[in-house]
Design a protein around this motif. Sequence first.
Motif, PDB file in Angstrom:
ATOM      1  N   ALA A  41     -57.273 -22.867   1.797  1.00  0.00           N
ATOM      2  CA  ALA A  41     -57.598 -24.250   2.184  1.00  0.00           C
ATOM      3  C   ALA A  41     -56.677 -25.241   1.472  1.00  0.00           C
ATOM      4  O   ALA A  41     -56.197 -26.207   2.076  1.00  0.00           O
ATOM      5  CB  ALA A  41     -59.066 -24.562   1.883  1.00  0.00           C
ATOM      6  N   GLU A  44     -53.180 -24.890   3.033  1.00  0.00           N
ATOM      7  CA  GLU A  44     -53.078 -25.280   4.448  1.00  0.00           C
ATOM      8  C   GLU A  44     -53.604 -26.686   4.705  1.00  0.00           C
ATOM      9  O   GLU A  44     -53.497 -27.197   5.816  1.00  0.00           O
ATOM     10  CB  GLU A  44     -53.878 -24.278   5.312  1.00  0.00           C
ATOM     11  N   ALA A  46     -56.946 -27.674   4.461  1.00  0.00           N
ATOM     12  CA  ALA A  46     -58.258 -27.663   5.136  1.00  0.00           C
ATOM     13  C   ALA A  46     -59.306 -28.373   4.280  1.00  0.00           C
ATOM     14  O   ALA A  46     -59.142 -28.512   3.067  1.00  0.00           O
ATOM     15  CB  ALA A  46     -58.690 -26.212   5.377  1.00  0.00           C
ATOM     16  N   ASP A  47     -60.400 -28.770   4.912  1.00  0.00           N
ATOM     17  CA  ASP A  47     -61.491 -29.432   4.193  1.00  0.00           C
ATOM     18  C   ASP A  47     -62.131 -28.439   3.204  1.00  0.00           C
ATOM     19  O   ASP A  47     -62.612 -27.377   3.614  1.00  0.00           O
ATOM     20  CB  ASP A  47     -62.549 -29.908   5.204  1.00  0.00           C
ATOM     21  N   THR A  51     -64.948 -25.249   4.077  1.00  0.00           N
ATOM     22  CA  THR A  51     -64.360 -23.923   3.847  1.00  0.00           C
ATOM     23  C   THR A  51     -65.195 -23.129   2.844  1.00  0.00           C
ATOM     24  O   THR A  51     -65.548 -21.966   3.090  1.00  0.00           O
ATOM     25  CB  THR A  51     -62.911 -24.061   3.309  1.00  0.00           C
ATOM     26  N   HIS A  93     -70.378 -27.383  11.872  1.00  0.00           N
ATOM     27  CA  HIS A  93     -69.062 -26.764  11.677  1.00  0.00           C
ATOM     28  C   HIS A  93     -69.198 -25.398  10.977  1.00  0.00           C
ATOM     29  O   HIS A  93     -68.613 -24.399  11.422  1.00  0.00           O
ATOM     30  CB  HIS A  93     -68.170 -27.725  10.870  1.00  0.00           C
ATOM     31  N   THR A 114     -60.952 -24.117  14.389  1.00  0.00           N
ATOM     32  CA  THR A 114     -60.602 -25.094  13.348  1.00  0.00           C
ATOM     33  C   THR A 114     -59.853 -24.443  12.184  1.00  0.00           C
ATOM     34  O   THR A 114     -59.984 -23.240  11.934  1.00  0.00           O
ATOM     35  CB  THR A 114     -61.865 -25.792  12.785  1.00  0.00           C
ATOM     36  N   LEU A 115     -59.094 -25.275  11.479  1.00  0.00           N
ATOM     37  CA  LEU A 115     -58.313 -24.807  10.328  1.00  0.00           C
ATOM     38  C   LEU A 115     -59.218 -24.205   9.251  1.00  0.00           C
ATOM     39  O   LEU A 115     -58.894 -23.164   8.661  1.00  0.00           O
ATOM     40  CB  LEU A 115     -57.517 -25.995   9.755  1.00  0.00           C
ATOM     41  N   GLU A 116     -60.376 -24.831   9.018  1.00  0.00           N
ATOM     42  CA  GLU A 116     -61.309 -24.318   8.005  1.00  0.00           C
ATOM     43  C   GLU A 116     -61.766 -22.905   8.395  1.00  0.00           C
ATOM     44  O   GLU A 116     -61.826 -22.008   7.555  1.00  0.00           O
ATOM     45  CB  GLU A 116     -62.528 -25.257   7.871  1.00  0.00           C
ATOM     46  N   ARG A 118     -60.152 -20.812  10.245  1.00  0.00           N
ATOM     47  CA  ARG A 118     -59.033 -19.867  10.122  1.00  0.00           C
ATOM     48  C   ARG A 118     -58.836 -19.453   8.662  1.00  0.00           C
ATOM     49  O   ARG A 118     -58.495 -18.311   8.384  1.00  0.00           O
ATOM     50  CB  ARG A 118     -57.752 -20.482  10.714  1.00  0.00           C
ATOM     51  N   CYS A 119     -59.077 -20.362   7.737  1.00  0.00           N
ATOM     52  CA  CYS A 119     -58.967 -20.006   6.303  1.00  0.00           C
ATOM     53  C   CYS A 119     -60.041 -18.981   5.925  1.00  0.00           C
ATOM     54  O   CYS A 119     -59.764 -18.005   5.218  1.00  0.00           O
ATOM     55  CB  CYS A 119     -59.110 -21.257   5.415  1.00  0.00           C
ATOM     56  N   THR A 188     -53.228 -18.055   9.401  1.00  0.00           N
ATOM     57  CA  THR A 188     -52.570 -19.081   8.592  1.00  0.00           C
ATOM     58  C   THR A 188     -51.298 -18.464   8.015  1.00  0.00           C
ATOM     59  O   THR A 188     -51.246 -17.238   7.800  1.00  0.00           O
ATOM     60  CB  THR A 188     -53.460 -19.550   7.417  1.00  0.00           C
TER      61      THR A 188
END
Length: 217
Positions: A41, A44, A46-47, A51, A93, A114-116, A118-119, A188
């Motif tokens: 996170a 990358e 991410a929040d 995460t 989320h 979402t990016l979170e 994916r982490c 990622t």
Amino acid sequence: MILEKLINETAAFVREKLAGDSSGHDWWHIDRVRRNACRLAVAEGADPLVTELAALLHDIADWKFHGGDEMAGPRAARQWLEQHAVDSRVVDHVGEIIAAVSFKGAGVKTDMPTLEGRCVQDADRLDAIGAIGIARAFAFGGHFGRAIYDPEHPPELHDSFAAYKSKGGPSINHFYEKLLLLKDRMQTATGRKMAEERHRFLETFLAQFFAEWDAER
Ligand code: ADP
Ligand code: NI
């Protein structure tokens, strides 16, 4: 609620819930996934709260231990967060990430929007490969009474989640049905890089395993 307190209470709740697990889904799996997810996170962007909460809660009620019910995990996670008056956007989320995080078969595409997410998914997958992944695969197999290897029972590449869910083969098959496929499914850049060495270790292990099996070494 103060965020640090929420994280600490969530960690304590998960730790208690998973105490005594011997299938590779114990507290230390969660802790490793949490630490790697937080690391991804940061790298990358991410929040961090979403995460960390999703990483902590991702195996709280896994379908593998709840009669195949895929929604047991997201339901339990949402319930916990709602009880702690967490913002509904964060609850939604985290619930979405947990519903989507699991591997569902070699031929089944899984989207993590979402990016979170994916982490968290990359961190969970990193823990399924490398030395730790190998230890977990055989712990899981032993827990569910599976053979280590059976040359008369070849691996299958499942093209539906239902087929993947109902599989019951030897633990070595799981390397071909899932573990060796994970490197190319990392989402990622940081996770992909971290997967390389762990993937090579799986290949080294399998080469040695089969050489010994065939009495070549
Ligand atoms: P996922 O959400 O992708 O299912 P988990 O965090 O629940 O990931 O962990 C799954 C891990 O459990 C696998 O990486 C593996 O170590 C183990 N596992 C699951 N199914 C099997 C199996 N059939 N044989 C051996 N190990 C398995
Ligand atoms: Ni997990």
